[in-house]
Design an enzyme around this catalytic site. Structure first.
Site, PDB file in Angstrom:
ATOM      1  N   HIS A 145      10.872 100.211 -45.030  1.00  0.00           N
ATOM      2  CA  HIS A 145      10.446 101.608 -45.120  1.00  0.00           C
ATOM      3  C   HIS A 145       9.426 101.788 -46.243  1.00  0.00           C
ATOM      4  O   HIS A 145       8.438 102.524 -46.113  1.00  0.00           O
ATOM      5  CB  HIS A 145      11.680 102.483 -45.361  1.00  0.00           C
ATOM      6  CG  HIS A 145      11.427 103.934 -45.126  1.00  0.00           C
ATOM      7  ND1 HIS A 145      11.114 104.798 -46.146  1.00  0.00           N
ATOM      8  CD2 HIS A 145      11.417 104.675 -43.989  1.00  0.00           C
ATOM      9  CE1 HIS A 145      10.935 106.006 -45.647  1.00  0.00           C
ATOM     10  NE2 HIS A 145      11.106 105.963 -44.344  1.00  0.00           N
ATOM     11  N   LYS A 190      21.205 109.244 -32.599  1.00  0.00           N
ATOM     12  CA  LYS A 190      20.379 109.793 -33.681  1.00  0.00           C
ATOM     13  C   LYS A 190      19.113 110.355 -33.055  1.00  0.00           C
ATOM     14  O   LYS A 190      18.381 109.641 -32.361  1.00  0.00           O
ATOM     15  CB  LYS A 190      19.993 108.699 -34.689  1.00  0.00           C
ATOM     16  CG  LYS A 190      21.076 108.389 -35.706  1.00  0.00           C
ATOM     17  CD  LYS A 190      20.539 107.496 -36.813  1.00  0.00           C
ATOM     18  CE  LYS A 190      21.623 107.151 -37.817  1.00  0.00           C
ATOM     19  NZ  LYS A 190      21.152 106.181 -38.828  1.00  0.00           N
ATOM     20  N   HIS A 229       6.870 100.163 -37.047  1.00  0.00           N
ATOM     21  CA  HIS A 229       8.214 100.191 -37.636  1.00  0.00           C
ATOM     22  C   HIS A 229       8.914  98.833 -37.477  1.00  0.00           C
ATOM     23  O   HIS A 229       9.441  98.276 -38.439  1.00  0.00           O
ATOM     24  CB  HIS A 229       9.023 101.316 -36.982  1.00  0.00           C
ATOM     25  CG  HIS A 229      10.460 101.347 -37.398  1.00  0.00           C
ATOM     26  ND1 HIS A 229      10.862 101.756 -38.653  1.00  0.00           N
ATOM     27  CD2 HIS A 229      11.591 100.988 -36.736  1.00  0.00           C
ATOM     28  CE1 HIS A 229      12.174 101.649 -38.738  1.00  0.00           C
ATOM     29  NE2 HIS A 229      12.649 101.199 -37.587  1.00  0.00           N
TER      30      HIS A 229
HETATM   31  P1  NAD Z   1       6.747 104.630 -29.380  1.00  0.00           P
HETATM   32  O1  NAD Z   1       7.666 105.526 -28.705  1.00  0.00           O
HETATM   33  O2  NAD Z   1       5.628 105.250 -30.162  1.00  0.00           O
HETATM   34  O3  NAD Z   1       6.122 103.608 -28.335  1.00  0.00           O
HETATM   35  C1  NAD Z   1       5.172 102.667 -28.780  1.00  0.00           C
HETATM   36  C2  NAD Z   1       3.911 102.708 -27.911  1.00  0.00           C
HETATM   37  O4  NAD Z   1       4.163 102.051 -26.685  1.00  0.00           O
HETATM   38  C3  NAD Z   1       3.445 104.107 -27.542  1.00  0.00           C
HETATM   39  O5  NAD Z   1       2.043 104.153 -27.619  1.00  0.00           O
HETATM   40  C4  NAD Z   1       3.897 104.274 -26.084  1.00  0.00           C
HETATM   41  O6  NAD Z   1       3.056 105.143 -25.357  1.00  0.00           O
HETATM   42  C5  NAD Z   1       3.772 102.867 -25.574  1.00  0.00           C
HETATM   43  N1  NAD Z   1       4.687 102.498 -24.487  1.00  0.00           N
HETATM   44  C6  NAD Z   1       5.972 102.882 -24.318  1.00  0.00           C
HETATM   45  N2  NAD Z   1       6.516 102.242 -23.276  1.00  0.00           N
HETATM   46  C7  NAD Z   1       5.558 101.455 -22.762  1.00  0.00           C
HETATM   47  C8  NAD Z   1       5.517 100.526 -21.696  1.00  0.00           C
HETATM   48  N3  NAD Z   1       6.611 100.274 -20.961  1.00  0.00           N
HETATM   49  N4  NAD Z   1       4.350  99.882 -21.461  1.00  0.00           N
HETATM   50  C9  NAD Z   1       3.254 100.091 -22.226  1.00  0.00           C
HETATM   51  N5  NAD Z   1       3.234 100.936 -23.271  1.00  0.00           N
HETATM   52  C10 NAD Z   1       4.366 101.613 -23.527  1.00  0.00           C
HETATM   53  O7  NAD Z   1       7.487 103.644 -30.396  1.00  0.00           O
HETATM   54  P2  NAD Z   1       8.883 102.856 -30.373  1.00  0.00           P
HETATM   55  O8  NAD Z   1       8.640 101.612 -31.137  1.00  0.00           O
HETATM   56  O9  NAD Z   1       9.481 102.785 -29.036  1.00  0.00           O
HETATM   57  O10 NAD Z   1       9.829 103.815 -31.234  1.00  0.00           O
HETATM   58  C11 NAD Z   1       9.531 104.108 -32.572  1.00  0.00           C
HETATM   59  C12 NAD Z   1      10.224 105.389 -32.944  1.00  0.00           C
HETATM   60  O11 NAD Z   1      11.631 105.202 -32.766  1.00  0.00           O
HETATM   61  C13 NAD Z   1      10.017 105.806 -34.381  1.00  0.00           C
HETATM   62  O12 NAD Z   1       9.746 107.183 -34.426  1.00  0.00           O
HETATM   63  C14 NAD Z   1      11.358 105.526 -35.038  1.00  0.00           C
HETATM   64  O13 NAD Z   1      11.633 106.389 -36.112  1.00  0.00           O
HETATM   65  C15 NAD Z   1      12.299 105.747 -33.889  1.00  0.00           C
HETATM   66  N6  NAD Z   1      13.594 105.048 -34.017  1.00  0.00           N
HETATM   67  C16 NAD Z   1      14.698 105.785 -33.810  1.00  0.00           C
HETATM   68  C17 NAD Z   1      15.935 105.173 -33.875  1.00  0.00           C
HETATM   69  C18 NAD Z   1      17.172 105.960 -33.584  1.00  0.00           C
HETATM   70  O14 NAD Z   1      18.282 105.437 -33.789  1.00  0.00           O
HETATM   71  N7  NAD Z   1      17.060 107.171 -33.080  1.00  0.00           N
HETATM   72  C19 NAD Z   1      16.039 103.794 -34.156  1.00  0.00           C
HETATM   73  C20 NAD Z   1      14.868 103.073 -34.359  1.00  0.00           C
HETATM   74  C21 NAD Z   1      13.628 103.718 -34.274  1.00  0.00           C
HETATM   75  N1  GLY Z   2      18.727 102.703 -36.073  1.00  0.00           N
HETATM   76  C1  GLY Z   2      19.755 103.019 -37.010  1.00  0.00           C
HETATM   77  C2  GLY Z   2      20.915 103.721 -36.415  1.00  0.00           C
HETATM   78  O1  GLY Z   2      20.938 104.005 -35.240  1.00  0.00           O
HETATM   79  O2  GLY Z   2      21.835 104.025 -37.117  1.00  0.00           O
END
Ligand code: NAD
Ligand code: GLY
Length: 374
Positions: free
Chosen positions: A251, A141, A265
Site C-alpha cells: 500500500h 467488503k 494493486h
Molecule cells: P479493475 O476492476 O480495474 O480491472 C482491471 C482492468 O481490467 C480494467 O481496465 C477492466 O476494464 C479490465 N478487465 C476486467 N475484466 C477483463 C477481462 N475479462 N478481459 C479484459 N479486460 C478486463 O481491477 P481489479 O484488479 O479487478 O480490481 C482492483 C480493485 O479491487 C481495487 O479497487 C481494489 O481496491 C479492489 N479490491 C477489493 C477487494 C475486496 O475484498 N473487496 C480485494 C482486493 C481488491
Molecule cells: N482483501 C482483503 C479482505 O477481503 O479482507
C-alpha cells in the site's frame, strides 16, 4: 463446475467456478430472485467483451445494462451517485438482485450501491479479472475511494452468489493475470505450504491460462478465502487480517506511485509480500533462504519483487513510512504487520517498531534490478 460454499449463517452463498458458468446465468438468477428484470453493472471494456454472453445466459430476463468508465476512478462518489440514481429509477426492491460484471472496481462499487439502496438489496458478483475471482468478489467488503484515500467509505455486504466464469479470463491481459496471481500465491504463503509449492510448480502454466490449472487455483483460493471469512467476517478477531499479507508494504508503494496505473494493486502486493518475507528474515523470524526463494519465484515468472522495479527511489524510505502511518489498519497500539515464520506460516505482529521497518526499507530499496525502460 466447482462449487465453493461460503458459510455465513443466513448470509451464506456459493461461489460457482468453471468455464461457461454464464450460460446458466438465467437458472442461477431465477433461484435468487422472483423479479424478471435485472440491472447489469459493468465497465466499457468488459461490456465489449463479455456482456453479450451474460445477457444471452439470462434469457427470460429483461436486462438493463449500466455501463461505466473502466478504471479505478470509477470507484468514487460520482459513479456511486449515478449508479444509485439508475437503480432507483428502475424502482428496484430489496428482493431484487443487481449483477456486477467486471473486476474489483465494478464489484466493490456495485456491492456498495447494493448495500445502501433501500438499506440493502441483493447483488451477484460476476468477476471477470483473476484478482476479482480469487479475492475481491468473495467476502463482502464493498466500498469506494475518497479524496482522503482508497476504500475509506464502504460496508460489509455479502453477495447472494459469485459466478466465476473462467472463459472471461481468455481476454485478460498478461499484466492483469500476474496481478491476480499475487493474490493466489498469497493464500499459500499465509497458511498452506503445500499450496505454495503447487503455485511454484504451476505458476507458468497458470499465467499461460491452462484451463485445469486455473480452475484449481481459483477454487483453492476461494476455499481459503471462504474459510477465513467464515471465521472472521468483519475482521474483528485477527484472522481476516492475515489476508493483508504484503498489503502494508504494498500500500505504501501504491501511495508513493500515486495509486496510478504505473503500479497495479496486485503488482504492489507481490512486491509487498516479498518485502514482508525479507523483513521477517532480517528480524530472524524465518530463514533468509526461504524469503529469497519467494523473491526468486516472482522473478522466475516475470513479476516484480523489488520496489526499484516499480520505479521507487532509493531514498524513499521516510516517505514510505509516512504512507504507512496513514494506513487505515493503524490503531493506537501501532501498525499491525503480517510477518512469516516460513513459507506458509504467516502471523499478525502488532509490536513492530516503525524504526526497524524504516531501516529495512533503506537497505531494501537499493537492491534488485532497476525499472525497465518503457
Ligand atoms: P479493475 O476492476 O480495474 O480491472 C482491471 C482492468 O481490467 C480494467 O481496465 C477492466 O476494464 C479490465 N478487465 C476486467 N475484466 C477483463 C477481462 N475479462 N478481459 C479484459 N479486460 C478486463 O481491477 P481489479 O484488479 O479487478 O480490481 C482492483 C480493485 O479491487 C481495487 O479497487 C481494489 O481496491 C479492489 N479490491 C477489493 C477487494 C475486496 O475484498 N473487496 C480485494 C482486493 C481488491
Ligand atoms: N482483501 C482483503 C479482505 O477481503 O479482507
Amino acid at each position: 463446475m466447482i462449487d465453493v460454499p461460503v458459510q455465513l449463517n443466513d448470509r451464506s452463498y456459493r461461489i460457482s467456478i468453471g468455464a461457461g458458468v454464464l450460460a446458466s446465468a438465467g437458472d442461477r438468477l431465477a433461484a435468487l430472485t422472483r423479479n424478471r428484470r435485472v440491472a447489469i453493472v459493468t465497465d466499457e471494456t468488459v461490456a465489449g467483451l463479455h456482456l453479450e454472453r451474460l445477457t444471452a445466459g439470462l434469457a427470460g430476463f429483461e436486462t438493463v445494462p449500466i455501463v461505466l468508465a473502466a478504471g479505478e476512478a470509477t470507484k468514487g462518489f460520482a459513479a456511486l451517485e449515478q449508479l444509485v440514481d439508475r437503480l432507483l429509477a428502475m424502482e428496484v426492491t430489496r428482493s431484487d438482485a443487481v449483477i456486477a460484471l467486471g473486476g474489483g472496481v465494478i464489484g466493490d462499487l456495485t456491492g456498495f450501491a447494493a448495500a445502501i439502496v433501500k438499506r440493502g438489496m441483493g447483488f451477484v458478483q460476476v468477476p471477470t479479472t483473476l484478482l476479482a475471482m480469487v479475492d475481491s468478489s468473495v467476502g463482502g467488503k464493498t466500498g469506494i475511494n475518497t479524496k482522503a484515500g482508497k476504500n475509506l467509505v464502504g460496508a460489509f455486504h455479502q453477495p447472494l452468489a459469485v459466478w466465476a466464469d473462467l472463459d472471461c479470463l481468455q481476454s485478460l491481459p498478461d499484466r492483469e493475470m500476474k496481478a491476480g496471481y499475487a493474490e493466489i500465491v498469497k493464500y499459500g504463503l499465509i497458511s498452506d505450504p503445500a499450496f505454495y509449492e503447487w503455485c511454484e510448480a504451476n505458476a507458468a502454466r497458470l499465467l499461460a491460462k491452462d484451463a485445469a490449472v486455473l480452475a484449481h487455483a481459483v477454487a483453492q483460493s476461494c476455499r481459503a478465502k471462504a474459510a477465513i471469512v467464515a471465521a472472521d467476517e468483519r475482521e474483528t478477531n485477527d484472522i481476516r487480517a492475515l489476508l493483508n499479507l504484503g498489503h502494508t508494504f504494498g500500500h505504501a508503494l501504491e501511495a508513493e506511485t500515486g495509486f496510478s496505473s504505473g503500479l497495479l494493486h496486485g503488482e504492489a502486493v507481490g512486491i509487498g509480500m516479498a518485502q514482508a518475507l525479507r523483513f521477517s528474515a532480517a528480524r530472524g523470524l524465518m530463514a533468509k533462504a526461504e524469503a529469497d526463494r519467494f523473491t526468486r519465484h516472482l522473478e522466475t515468472v516475470g513479476m516484480m519483487a523489488w520496489p526499484r522495479q516499480a520505479g521507487i527511489a532509493a531514498d524513499a524510505a521516510p516517505r514510505l513510512i509516512r504512507h504507512m502511518r496513514q494506513d487505515k489498519k493503524r490503531t493506537s497500539d501501532g501498525l499491525p504487520f503480517i510477518l512469516a515464520r516460513g513459507l506458509g506460516d504467516s502471523f499478525l505482529a502488532k509490536d513492530v517498531p516503525l524504526e526497524a521497518v524504516e531501516a529495512f526499507l533503506a537497505a531494501d530499496l537499493s537492491v534488485g534490478p532497476a525499472r525497465a525502460a518503457a
